[in-house]
Design an enzyme around this catalytic site. Structure first.
Site, short mmCIF file in Angstrom:
data_model
loop_
_atom_site.label_atom_id
_atom_site.label_comp_id
_atom_site.label_asym_id
_atom_site.label_seq_id
_atom_site.Cartn_x
_atom_site.Cartn_y
_atom_site.Cartn_z
CD GLU A 424 -1.33 0.14 3.69
OE1 GLU A 424 -2.27 0.91 3.47
OE2 GLU A 424 -1.13 -0.38 4.79
CD GLU A 433 2.28 8.24 0.33
OE1 GLU A 433 2.39 7.07 0.76
OE2 GLU A 433 1.47 9.05 0.79
#
Length: 626
Positions: A424, A433
Site C-alpha cells: 500500500e 509516494e
C-alpha cells in the site's frame, strides 16, 4: 453537543428606528440585520461650492451599545454611489461619500459592509475598496452581486448587432463583475461574496462556478418564495437544492424584501430556512472524517524518506473500505493461484512490502482463512518503530505464519520467491509516494508468474477554480526556499470551496510487475480541457484510481470514488498567477514526472489559453527523496 443552526440575517432598504428593527428581527429568530450606513436617499455634496448643511450625516453610535454594532449589524453602502461614472463630479462625490461611510463603519466596528456591484465598470470602486482594506480596520467587505444580470431578466432587443450582443453578454455576466472586482483587490481574504439568488437559476456549470467562490452570504428576496397548502412560505425545489449546497460552504443567509405572508409574520421565513438547514442529508464517512480539514493545505507524506508516526498509521488503519478491498483482492488471487483440490498441500508465499503496523498482514491472513488456502507471510518494513508493533503482533496474534523483516524492500535478500506481492505505497496522486520505484526494486523476489497487488494505477488531473486555496498558498512561505516555493509545491487537500471546471482526465499509468527490459518511471503528459463557462483557473486537482486485482479497485476520482473510503484526500497543483479563461476556450496543460537515482519530482505548466512558466524546474521547490 449544541445543535448547529443556520445563521440568517434580515436585510432592510431603509430603517427609521434601528433599535425597533433589530428587536423585531431577533424576535423573528434572525441573527443579524443589514442596514444602510446612511439614509439611502441622502446624497451628500462634498465639492465646491459645498452647501451649508449642518447636522450629522447619519445616526449616532449611541443608538445601540457597541457590542450590538460589532456583532448584529452589517452595514450597506449607499446605492447611488457611482465611482466609475464618466462624470467627474459624480465620480469624485461618490469617492468621498464611500470614504465617509467606510470610515464610519470602522468607527462602529461593523463585522462586514455590503458593497453593491451594478456593472462590469467597477475598477475604480475596487481600487478604493482595496485601499480601505489595507489602510483601515475594515473587517470584511462583501460584494453584493446578483446571480443573473438584471438585464437578463428582460427581453433582448432584436436589432442589437451580433458584436454588441457578444460584448454585452460578456459584460452583463455578474460573475465577470465579481471576478474583475476581486482580481483588482488581489483576491484578498477580506473580500467576500454576497450572492443574490435569482428567480430563474443559471445553468449547472454556472452554479458549480459560483460554489467555487468565497460565498459569505446568500441573499434571498422574499419574491423567490412560494406559498404551500397551509399558507406558509417555501422555496421552489431547485432553490432548496442550491441553498443546501451553500450550507455546505457555511454560507450565511440574508432575507430581503417585504413580508408576502402578512398573516404569518416574517419569523416563518426564518423557521422555514432553519428547517431546511436541519433536514440536510447526514454527512457520509469521508465528510465526517474530513470535518475541520476542508481546504486545509497539507504537505504530502514521504514515507520513504521519513518514518511515519504511530498516530499517522492509526488514522489510515481506521479506513473501513481500503483493507476490506485488499482482503477481497488477496482472497481472489489465492483462489486463482491454488485450485480447490490442492488447497491442503500447496502453501502460497505472500510478501507484504511496506507492512506498517500490519493491517495488510491481517487482511492477507483473513483472506487465507476464508478461502481455505495455506499461506506463509513475510512482513517487510523499513521503519524500526513500526517493526516493534509487528513483532508484538507476531508473538501475540499471528504465531508462526508470519516472518517479520526489518529492512528496506529494495535492499532485502529474500530466502524464497513470492507468489503474491502486496503493498500500500500509493499516494493521493498514485505514484507520489514512490510506489513505482519501491515495487520495481521488490519485484526481483516475485515469481515470474507472480501476482502484484495492486497491479495497476492511474493518476488523473482536472482544472479547478479555487480562490480560497490559492490565497492560502500565497500566504504560506518556507523561509529556506524562494518566494516561488509555495506555488511549486503540490498539496494534499480535502477540496471543498472549489469548482472543478472539467471532468478529470487520465495522466500517468503504472503497471506491476514491470517486466520491461529497461525500466523508466519518468513520464510526460499533455492534456486538453474545454471550458464551458468563463472562470478563474487557480491550478489542477489530482486524483488516482488503482486496480488491486482483476475487478477489485480503489478510487478517489470523484466519478468512481470508493464509497466510504477516506485514506486519501486529492492533490492540488497550484499555479503562480490565476489565469482568466473564457467560455469555449481550451486549457492545455503539461505535466512531467522526472527521475534521477536520488530523487523524483513533478514539473508543470500551461500553453493555452495563455502560456504559464514552468513550475518546479529541476525539483527546486519540491522533490520526493529516494
Amino acid at each position: 453537543m449544541a445543535e448547529q443552526r443556520v445563521s440568517c440575517g434580515r436585510g432592510f432598504f431603509c430603517v427609521p428606528d434601528l433599535a425597533a428593527a433589530l428587536k423585531n428581527a431577533t424576535n423573528g429568530g434572525f441573527d443579524f440585520i443589514c442596514v444602510p450606513i446612511c439614509h439611502p436617499r441622502y446624497r451628500r455634496e462634498f465639492l465646491d461650492p459645498v452647501p451649508n448643511r449642518s447636522g450629522a450625516f447619519t445616526r449616532s453610535d449611541l443608538v445601540l451599545p457597541s457590542q450590538d454594532w460589532n456583532s448584529l449589524i452589517v452595514g450597506k453602502i449607499s446605492p447611488w454611489l457611482d465611482l466609475d461614472s464618466t462624470n467627474e463630479i459624480v465620480k469624485k462625490n461618490s469617492e468621498l461619500a464611500l470614504h465617509q461611510e467606510l470610515c464610519y463603519s470602522v468607527h462602529l466596528s461593523l463585522p462586514a459592509v455590503l458593497v453593491p456591484l451594478k456593472s462590469y465598470n467597477c475598477v475604480n470602486l475596487a481600487q478604493h475598496i482595496n485601499t480601505s482594506i489595507h489602510d483601515t480596520h475594515v473587517q470584511q467587505v462583501w460584494a453584493h452581486v446578483p446571480m443573473r444580470s438584471p438585464e437578463d431578466e428582460c427581453d433582448r432587443h432584436l436589432f442589437e448587432e451580433e458584436e454588441e450582443i457578444k460584448r454585452s453578454k460578456y459584460e452583463k455576466d455578474p460573475w465577470e463583475w465579481w471576478n474583475l472586482f476581486r482580481t483588482v483587490c488581489a483576491n484578498s481574504r477580506k473580500i467576500g461574496l454576497a450572492l443574490e439568488i435569482s428567480t430563474e437559476l443559471p445553468s449547472e456549470e454556472e452554479l458549480v462556478r459560483w460554489c467555487g467562490e468565497p460565498v459569505k452570504a446568500a441573499i434571498l428576496p422574499t419574491s423567490l418564495f412560494l406559498t404551500n397548502k397551509k399558507g406558509f412560505p417555501v422555496l421552489p425545489r431547485a432553490h432548496q437544492a442550491l441553498v443546501k449546497r451553500l450550507f455546505r460552504l457555511n454560507t450565511q443567509l440574508i432575507l430581503t424584501g417585504v413580508n408576502k405572508h402578512k398573516d404569518k409574520g416574517v419569523g416563518f421565513y426564518y423557521q422555514y430556512l432553519a428547517h431546511l438547514y436541519q433536514t440536510q442529508p447526514e454527512l457520509d464517512n469521508v465528510s465526517q472524517f474530513a470535518k475541520g480539514y476542508e481546504d486545509y493545505l497539507q504537505c504530502p507524506l514521504q514515507p520513504l524518506m521519513d518514518n511515519l508516526e504511530s498516530q499517522t498509521y492509526e488514522i489510515f488503519e481506521r479506513d473501513p473500505v481500503k483493507y476490506s478491498q485488499y482482503q477481497k483482492a488477496v482472497h481472489k488471487a489465492l483462489v486463482d493461484r491454488v485450485p480447490e483440490d490442492k488447497k491442503d498441500s500447496v502453501v502460497t508465499v505472500v510478501m507484504v512490502v511496506g507492512a506498517g503496523r500490519g493491517p495488510l498482514v491481517r487482511a492477507s491472513l483473513t483472506a487465507a482463512e476464508e478461502s481455505g488456502r495455506k499461506v506463509r507471510v513475510y512482513a517487510v518494513e523499513k521503519n524500526p518503530n513500526a517493526v516493534v508493533t509487528l513483532e508484538t503482533l507476531k508473538e501475540e496474534e499471528w504465531s508462526g505464519d508470519v516472518t517479520v523483516v526489518s529492512s528496506d524492500m529494495r535492499e532485502w535478500n529474500s530466502p524464497e520467491k513470492a507468489d503474491i506481492l502486496v503493498s500500500e505505497l500509493l499516494g493521493s496522486f498514485g505514484d507520489n509516494e514512490l510506489s513505482p520505484e519501491c515495487l520495481d526494486g521488490a519485484q526481483r523476489f516475485l515469481k515470474d508468474d507472480g501476482i502484484s497487488i495492486p497491479c495497476e494505477y492511474t493518476s488523473f488531473l482536472a482544472p479547478v477554480s479555487a480562490a480560497k486555496l490559492h490565497y492560502e498558498v500565497s500566504q504560506s512561505s518556507d523561509t529556506g526556499k524562494g518566494p516561488l516555493a509555495p506555488f511549486e509545491t503540490p498539496y494534499v487537500v480535502r477540496l471543498h470551496n472549489v469548482a472543478v471546471i472539467s471532468p478529470p482526465q487520465p495522466c500517468f499509468v503504472f503497471v506491476h510487475p514491470n517486466r520491461a527490459d529497461r525500466i523508466d518511471n519518468s513520464r510526460v503528459k499533455s492534456l486538453e480541457f474545454e471550458a464551458k463557462t468563463s472562470f478563474s483557473l487557480h491550478g489542477f486537482a489530482g486524483y488516482f484510481e488503482t486496480v488491486l486485482y482483476k475487478d477489485v479497485t480503489l478510487s478517489i476520482r470523484p466519478e468512481t470514488h470508493s464509497e466510504g473510503m477516506f485514506s486519501w484526500f486529492p492533490f492540488y497543483f497550484p499555479i503562480k498567477e490565476p489565469q482568466y479563461v473564457t467560455a469555449g476556450s481550451t486549457i492545455t496543460c503539461h505535466f512531467w514526472r522526472k527521475c534521477t537515482p536520488k530523487k523524483v519530482w513533478y514539473e508543470w505548466c500551461m500553453s493555452k489559453p495563455a502560456p504559464v512558466p514552468l513550475h518546479n524546474p529541476g525539483g527546486r521547490s519540491y522533490l520526493i527523496g529516494l
